[in-house]
Design an enzyme around this catalytic site. Sequence first.
Site, mmCIF file in Angstrom:
data_model
loop_
_atom_site.group_PDB
_atom_site.id
_atom_site.type_symbol
_atom_site.label_atom_id
_atom_site.label_comp_id
_atom_site.label_asym_id
_atom_site.label_seq_id
_atom_site.Cartn_x
_atom_site.Cartn_y
_atom_site.Cartn_z
ATOM 1 N N GLU A 29 13.580 -25.290 -77.662
ATOM 2 C CA GLU A 29 12.507 -24.360 -77.320
ATOM 3 C C GLU A 29 12.916 -23.569 -76.083
ATOM 4 O O GLU A 29 13.275 -24.175 -75.061
ATOM 5 C CB GLU A 29 11.219 -25.143 -77.059
ATOM 6 C CG GLU A 29 10.736 -25.875 -78.316
ATOM 7 C CD GLU A 29 9.877 -27.102 -78.005
ATOM 8 O OE1 GLU A 29 9.575 -27.357 -76.824
ATOM 9 O OE2 GLU A 29 9.516 -27.809 -78.963
ATOM 10 N N GLU A 60 8.673 -30.309 -81.842
ATOM 11 C CA GLU A 60 9.660 -31.314 -81.442
ATOM 12 C C GLU A 60 10.036 -32.256 -82.579
ATOM 13 O O GLU A 60 11.202 -32.595 -82.762
ATOM 14 C CB GLU A 60 9.165 -32.134 -80.240
ATOM 15 C CG GLU A 60 9.224 -31.396 -78.905
ATOM 16 C CD GLU A 60 7.990 -30.557 -78.644
ATOM 17 O OE1 GLU A 60 7.055 -30.599 -79.471
ATOM 18 O OE2 GLU A 60 7.956 -29.847 -77.610
ATOM 19 N N PHE A 83 11.192 -31.640 -71.823
ATOM 20 C CA PHE A 83 10.859 -32.715 -70.878
ATOM 21 C C PHE A 83 10.995 -34.035 -71.634
ATOM 22 O O PHE A 83 10.629 -34.099 -72.809
ATOM 23 C CB PHE A 83 9.417 -32.583 -70.366
ATOM 24 C CG PHE A 83 9.206 -31.468 -69.387
ATOM 25 C CD1 PHE A 83 9.173 -31.725 -68.014
ATOM 26 C CD2 PHE A 83 9.026 -30.173 -69.820
ATOM 27 C CE1 PHE A 83 8.972 -30.692 -67.110
ATOM 28 C CE2 PHE A 83 8.832 -29.134 -68.916
ATOM 29 C CZ PHE A 83 8.804 -29.390 -67.554
ATOM 30 N N ASP A 85 9.246 -36.505 -71.563
ATOM 31 C CA ASP A 85 7.921 -36.916 -72.045
ATOM 32 C C ASP A 85 7.684 -36.457 -73.485
ATOM 33 O O ASP A 85 6.970 -37.094 -74.245
ATOM 34 C CB ASP A 85 6.839 -36.311 -71.151
ATOM 35 C CG ASP A 85 7.169 -36.486 -69.677
ATOM 36 O OD1 ASP A 85 6.500 -37.283 -69.024
ATOM 37 O OD2 ASP A 85 8.120 -35.835 -69.190
ATOM 38 N N PHE A 86 8.305 -35.325 -73.851
ATOM 39 C CA PHE A 86 8.088 -34.772 -75.191
ATOM 40 C C PHE A 86 8.892 -35.519 -76.251
ATOM 41 O O PHE A 86 8.716 -35.281 -77.446
ATOM 42 C CB PHE A 86 8.435 -33.277 -75.238
ATOM 43 C CG PHE A 86 7.751 -32.416 -74.212
ATOM 44 C CD1 PHE A 86 6.676 -32.891 -73.463
ATOM 45 C CD2 PHE A 86 8.178 -31.122 -73.978
ATOM 46 C CE1 PHE A 86 6.060 -32.104 -72.504
ATOM 47 C CE2 PHE A 86 7.565 -30.320 -73.029
ATOM 48 C CZ PHE A 86 6.510 -30.817 -72.287
ATOM 49 N N HIS A 129 4.830 -34.952 -67.584
ATOM 50 C CA HIS A 129 6.055 -34.158 -67.402
ATOM 51 C C HIS A 129 6.992 -34.807 -66.390
ATOM 52 O O HIS A 129 7.803 -34.122 -65.784
ATOM 53 C CB HIS A 129 5.724 -32.745 -66.913
ATOM 54 C CG HIS A 129 5.106 -31.853 -67.941
ATOM 55 N ND1 HIS A 129 3.807 -31.976 -68.350
ATOM 56 C CD2 HIS A 129 5.621 -30.821 -68.655
ATOM 57 C CE1 HIS A 129 3.540 -31.049 -69.265
ATOM 58 N NE2 HIS A 129 4.625 -30.341 -69.466
#
Lengths: 325, 319
Positions: A29, A60, A83, A85-86, A129
């Site tokens: 992205e 994702e 990130f 976290d994703f 994040h």
Amino acid sequence: MKEIRYLWAINEAIREEMERDGNVLLIGEDVGGPGGSFGASRGLAERFGPERVVDTPISEAGIMGLAAGAAVCGLRPILEIMFMDFMTVCMDGIVNQAAKLRYMFGNQYTVPLVIRTPAGGGLNAGPQHSQCLEAWFAHVPGLKVVMPATPYDVKGLLKSAIRDDNPVIVVENKALHAMKGNIPEEEYLVPIGKADIKRSGSDVTVVATSRMVHESAKAADRLEKEGISVELLDLRSISPWDRDTVFTSVAKTHRLVIAHEAVKSFGTGAEVAATVSEEMIHELDAPILRVGAPFVPVPFSLEKAYLPNSEDVYKAVKKVLERIL
Amino acid sequence: MSELTKGEFMASYRDMVKIRRVEETLMDVFSAGEIPGFIHVCIGQEATPVAVCKNLKESDCIATTHRGHGHALAKGIDLKLFMAELFGKKNGPCLGRSGSMHLAYKALGIMGANGIVGGGIPIATGAAFASKYKKNTDVIVCFFGEGSAGEGTFHESLNMASLWKLPIVYVCENNGWAEFTSQSVHMPIKDVADRAASYNMPGVVVPNDFLEIYAAAGDAVERARRGEGPTLLEVKSRRWHGHFVGDAQKYRAADDIEGARAQDCIARFENYLFSNNLLRPDEAAALDREIRDSVSQAIEFARNSPFPDPSELTEGLYA
């Protein structure tokens, strides 16, 4: 040698590998025109075109599976997950697919896939994040996980990851993106699975990862002034990790502290501590101590209180020197 | 779509009957305890894999599902190799590690059944991405059920495939049952193919009929091969048996099962072949005997093949 920032070392690694091998491509992205949300891929779309620097929808799970499918069909994708976290959004693609396709299909396929992902706190980015989730992935057979702490290591490890025929997760640390360091002008690689002895010492071994390598170095400087000699190891790779270098160091110092930014519970530190206990408890003169984040999400406002730092390492070393097994 | 020759009609019929005989036999050997774990049979749905794969060349790839025996057989996997893998034997293409639910055979482009509903959709899309990237003309067919259309990966993958005009055909075998749940309970539309419009790709619905599936798949494969992008092809297929072998189907009304059996794609195709003088009943009977023999031989081969050795447990985890 030349001085370079961590972020630009990433860019150089990708650029060099894309020049070397036409099957290497960058997917993610905002990686193309925008140059990556942190700027790691600036200039790459201009150099290699949109076919090889591919801007994707915010999907994702889809892009993770897509990258795995492209990898088994002979490409060598570098997938940026903006990130760490994703990564939670694409766990099936990583854990059930990329990690297992080779073994599950009887070694018919290889999965030469790199997942680059910035982790860690320090930007006040808040609970979604800022996480360090490397232990999740180190727990999955079939994946490799590396955590470079310096510009030199991020370039060398990323290049090794791109050339590796297995899925490798390269955990960058956002707080280190601006860090400067020296790297050779000529090409080099850093092997996956090899720790780096940052300084030799005789009283205690500190095994650290990523940003905590630098915090531990600060602690070691302070301890040195008090006459305490720290042997500091940068683990660099979490899976596989360099047991031999850790064992050799512990056999010399007989004391061990492990420091990482991730939550202390069930982390890399627990694995290293347990393994050292299993293999060489007779060498230990004191209990092993871990430094890690508390068992809470990363808060927006109290981030400084949350993040482990050099003071925590300093205290742990003092404690491990006082306590006797 | 190319016109089928008499030989190709025969071969298609033989493949459909083969899939049914394999599945019937597997139900027996599984129920007798010879195969552990789970198996999912595709009896009633044989037309789709055969009609679709008859449009493919060897280097084209397919990605399939937990109900994937028919797809692998239609793509041409050797029956003995197939059976050895289902029995968990060392000489299966996946060394006995995949069994029924994750069967793959790279040499024929069978990229794997997938134990995760919707898990294969982005992987197939990635294979199509690679085909386009490498500028070859290989087409990828991604088989899945209507249950998968509830997964986010369905949406994300179809969006990207259309955006980038990837050479892929999404074949939704809508048998009306997502495991134990009927379509009306989990989906507010009747045709999954309606969703194609939102991805700006053709959406085509065909009945459980070999000829119609063959024609529609042919158009979709040719479109993909020409570089014009993906198609969502939905087949209204029918599942005769439960989600897995041993499923008592207490959630399903008897007339739904009878209705499925009444729409037998093999009987329908057989009638067509008989009435057009493409096959005689005695030829059909001879074919059936031949198929039963080859299935028995494959079962015997699998039974007599060795299990992998425990010493091989960790081999090949990393390349």
